[in-house]
Design a protein around this motif. Structure first.
Motif, mmCIF file in Angstrom:
data_model
loop_
_atom_site.group_PDB
_atom_site.id
_atom_site.type_symbol
_atom_site.label_atom_id
_atom_site.label_comp_id
_atom_site.label_asym_id
_atom_site.label_seq_id
_atom_site.Cartn_x
_atom_site.Cartn_y
_atom_site.Cartn_z
ATOM 1 N N HIS A 75 0.754 -1.059 0.153
ATOM 2 C CA HIS A 75 0.248 -0.472 -0.006
ATOM 3 C C HIS A 75 0.423 1.358 -0.402
ATOM 4 O O HIS A 75 1.223 1.704 0.964
ATOM 5 C CB HIS A 75 -0.808 0.137 1.017
ATOM 6 N N THR A 76 1.466 1.134 -1.465
ATOM 7 C CA THR A 76 2.314 2.107 -1.568
ATOM 8 C C THR A 76 2.172 3.752 -0.939
ATOM 9 O O THR A 76 3.116 4.728 -0.440
ATOM 10 C CB THR A 76 3.200 2.238 -2.775
ATOM 11 N N ASP A 77 1.589 3.846 -1.160
ATOM 12 C CA ASP A 77 0.145 5.762 -0.522
ATOM 13 C C ASP A 77 0.298 5.635 0.519
ATOM 14 O O ASP A 77 1.168 7.128 1.077
ATOM 15 C CB ASP A 77 -0.825 6.089 -1.654
ATOM 16 N N VAL A 78 -0.482 5.044 1.087
ATOM 17 C CA VAL A 78 -0.383 5.015 2.799
ATOM 18 C C VAL A 78 0.910 5.363 3.084
ATOM 19 O O VAL A 78 1.081 6.002 4.421
ATOM 20 C CB VAL A 78 -1.520 3.394 3.112
ATOM 21 N N ALA A 79 1.583 4.413 3.174
ATOM 22 C CA ALA A 79 2.810 4.009 3.460
ATOM 23 C C ALA A 79 3.376 5.332 3.196
ATOM 24 O O ALA A 79 4.085 6.421 3.582
ATOM 25 C CB ALA A 79 4.210 3.468 2.868
ATOM 26 N N ARG A 80 3.572 6.193 2.155
ATOM 27 C CA ARG A 80 4.194 7.620 1.677
ATOM 28 C C ARG A 80 2.892 8.873 2.487
ATOM 29 O O ARG A 80 4.355 9.196 3.738
ATOM 30 C CB ARG A 80 3.654 7.594 0.747
ATOM 31 N N GLU A 81 2.027 8.292 3.121
ATOM 32 C CA GLU A 81 1.259 9.375 3.969
ATOM 33 C C GLU A 81 2.244 8.992 5.382
ATOM 34 O O GLU A 81 1.863 10.398 6.378
ATOM 35 C CB GLU A 81 -0.197 9.559 4.250
ATOM 36 N N ARG A 82 2.150 8.042 6.333
ATOM 37 C CA ARG A 82 2.321 7.946 7.255
ATOM 38 C C ARG A 82 3.973 8.429 7.562
ATOM 39 O O ARG A 82 4.729 8.458 8.199
ATOM 40 C CB ARG A 82 2.464 6.141 7.478
#
Length: 714
Positions: free
Chosen positions: A671-678
């Protein structure tokens, strides 16, 4: 006449006696019945010369906008310019009014109303007499009473386009009879705000001190040479010492201008000594900052003057309303008296019940305290201020960290005023952070003032702020001062507390050797006092220092010893913290299952002890340990649980760890997008905790760049 007579005369202004006229252009003369006024029209130009204005363009624009609106509505324009003595009120008003001359061809009237004079101000009938004569009324024909003069003045100005400057006004009642009729413009200057003129359509402008760049420009304008350009650093220091007060900058510049060969650093050295600063900012027989402030001080009612003096003893840059109540305790509330200080422009409003002295005003107030208060009363006021901050910080500490073993507090005699620090951990931490400059100032003042207990107890009360928001410089300074106070008092228990709490700060900032030395010194003191529980508690601290020094085996031995010994000596919570430290050490060593066992045991004991903060830390370690063995569901559950608890405690550093772990979970699931935000959130949390340069933050930054090569991660 005195101020009582002035008020009595003002009451007459509502009644008109004798003849009145309504006149436009007057040719030849004005004729009345027997004994009444007659005269010819004149065009007075009474305004003093204008002075160059620095950095008041927003205020000038606001005044002109108000005038334009009034003219469009065919009514008089009235504005009141207020501010501290020497702030440039008259300069601003003159700059505005002089620029209006082409639009107001019927003249300019000027009166110094003398609010600061010993007699309490010029009577309005006296000013009206001068205005009427300036407008062409012969002296013998000027009416005798205030009401008659007011009526004649308004008749004469009804169709004229005049500008009027009423300088240094005392009250709205003094000003009101002097307001012209017709489409005229009137500016009133006063050290106090004049809300009473609002009903007359007055537009208020309150002047604040100049910013650094504007003050530098004013200094250069005063010197009229190249010294500011040649010595910019010294010039900046000089205007800082003048605190943006135009009068102070002008006086300092004038003294330098009289000595073209003198460097600016000479004046800086003279002003650096606070005690003599007001004396240096004076020119004999002319401008004098102290004399200017004395005039404002003399207008204060006795109780307001006393509050002003006592607040001058406050050691920090700004303060809340509760401080004013503290210095007056037990006399009662200070709200009305604070308003009087604001009305006199001796305090600056910082919003949310917060106030600030201009730096030079603070020096003046402190000087008045030395002159007008006994040494005993000054000492009592300083102690009440110190007790206020100690009690308020202790209240915040109890809200944020109820498990912290708060040691006894020693307050002086009399009631202690406690600030409203909020109802939850976030609000209490915010209060401590906002007040940190004041808390540190009180802490540094306490020992020299004869209150060494306040010094170390205030350092102790700041523990939860330092632990969660990592103000390391203040952490170190507070505990060094506190340790010195404890040694001076020969209070071994206080000394041990300062060593252990201060050592944790040294550990966090990377001074591991120094931290270990402080912990070992505390251990020796505990043994000398035969305090076996205190000595056992140092095992945890010493183990942490050894772990950071790269000696994990020695650290593990101490943690195991602490985990076994502390519960048997009555401190199960500290024993659980030792298990938590063992869990962290095991996780770092790659022993995830061992970390899960220790962290689980620590979590259970800490929850039973009611220590939710450290229980959440244990949950975070559990989540990280599950992540290390790819149990992503368990990792996410534990990390999310920890994060939910830590958010309510405003523990940004620990939150960053948990968010970083959740980012890794998302990354492994693809879940790359979620990882970036976190990862971005984790970096923001590290930054807010003052740890953006830590190893953990660098790891999050590296992982974010790997997911998005264009991301700086800053």
């Amino acid at each position: 006449m005195g101020s009582h007579e002035l008020r009595s005369q003002n009451e007459l202004s509502g009644t008109v006696h004798g003849a009145t006229i309504q006149a436009g252009a007057v040719h030849g003369g004005i004729h009345f019945g027997a004994g009444e006024a007659k005269g010819v029209a004149r065009t007075p130009w009474q305004l003093p010369p204008a002075v160059h204005v620095i950095d008041r363009l927003p205020e000038l624009a606001a005044l002109e906008q108000h005038r334009t609106r009034a003219m469009r509505e065919e009514r008089p324009a009235l504005a009141a310019v207020s501010g501290l003595g020497g702030i440039g009120k008259t300069t601003l008003a003159l700059r505005w009014l002089h620029a209006l001359r082409p639009h107001f061809p019927d003249g300019q009237l000027y009166a110094d109303l003398g609010a600061q004079s010993p007699g309490g101000g010029v009577l309005p009938e006296e000013v009206l007499g001068r205005f009427l004569r300036a407008l062409g009324v012969p002296a013998p024909d000027v009416p005798a009473t205030l009401a008659e003069r007011t009526a004649l003045y308004r008749s004469l100005t009804a169709d004229r386009r005049l500008v009027v400057l009423l300088d240094d006004a005392a009250t709205a009642a003094q000003v009101r009879p002097l307001l012209p009729a017709g489409r005229s413009v009137t500016a009133v200057t006063s050290r106090g705000r004049m809300p009473g003129l609002t009903v007359d359509g007055c537009y208020p402008v309150h002047l604040e001190p100049l910013g650094p760049e504007a003050a530098m420009e004013l200094l250069a304008d005063t010197l009229s040479d190249d010294r500011v350009a040649a010595q910019p650093d010294a010039a900046r220091l000089l205007v800082e010492l003048c605190a943006g007060l135009p009068l102070a900058v002008r006086v300092a510049g004038a003294r330098l201008a009289a000595r073209p060969e003198r460097r600016i650093t000479t004046m800086v050295r003279a002003l650096t000594e606070e005690r003599d600063r007001l004396e240096v900012l004076a020119i004999d027989g002319d401008h004098n900052v102290r004399a200017t402030l004395d005039l404002s001080y003399r207008t204060l009612p006795p109780r307001a003057a006393r509050l002003y003096r006592l607040l001058g003893l406050h050691p920090g840059p700004e303060f809340g309303s509760a401080v004013a109540a503290a210095v007056l305790a037990p006399e009662g509330k200070a709200t009305e008296l604070l308003e009087k200080l604001h009305d006199a422009s001796l305090l600056l409003d910082r919003g949310e019940e917060r106030h600030r002295f201009h730096d030079l005003v603070r020096l003046h107030a402190a000087g008045k305290a030395l002159e007008d208060e006994s040494p005993q009363e000054r000492e009592r006021a300083v102690r009440r201020i110190a007790d206020h901050y100690l009690a308020s910080a202790t209240k915040a500490e109890e809200i944020i960290d109820p498990q912290h073993r708060t040691m006894a507090r020693d307050y002086g005699p009399g009631p202690v005023v406690v600030a409203d620090v909020g109802d939850d951990a976030e609000a209490a931490l915010d209060w401590l952070e906002r007040e940190l400059p004041n808390l540190m100032a009180v802490l540094r003042q306490a020992r020299p003032a004869g209150f060494p207990t306040v010094c170390w107890q205030l350092a102790d009360a700041l523990w939860p702020l330092f632990l969660r928001r990592k103000f390391y410089d203040d952490w170190h300074a507070a505990h060094e001062e506190g340790l010195a106070a404890a040694v001076e008092l020969r209070d071994a228990a206080a000394e041990c507390r300062m060593l252990t709490s201060g050592g944790v700060g040294r550990l966090g900032s990377g001074h591991h050797d120094r931290a270990l030395a402080m912990f070992e010194r505390a251990a020796r003191l505990f043994l000398e006092r035969d305090d076996r529980l205190g000595h056992a508690r140092t095992l945890n601290y010493r183990g942490l220092a050894l772990q950071r020094l790269g000696r994990p085996d020695e650290a593990a031995d101490l943690f195991r010893q602490a985990a076994a010994e502390l519960p048997s000596r009555g401190d199960r919570r500290a024993g659980a913290l030792a298990r938590l430290n063992l869990a962290d050490l095991s996780l770092t060593a790659g022993h995830a299952e061992e970390a899960i066992r220790h962290a689980g045991a620590a979590h259970t004991s800490l929850r039973e002890a009611g220590d939710l903060y450290n229980a959440a830390r244990a949950t975070r370690v559990l989540g990280r340990a599950h992540l290390a063995v790819d149990r992503l569901d368990q990792a996410e559950e534990q990390l999310s649980s920890a994060l939910a608890t830590l958010r309510g405690m405003a523990a940004h550093y620990e939150m960053a760890h948990a968010v970083g772990g959740l980012a890794e979970v998302s990354e492994r699931r693809g879940h790359t997008d979620v990882a970036r935000e976190r990862y971005r959130e984790a970096l923001e949390l590290y930054a807010s905790a003052g740890r953006s340069g830590s190893d953990e933050a660098e790891t999050a930054r590296h992982r974010l760049r790997r997911l998005d090569p264009g991301e700086s991660g800053s």
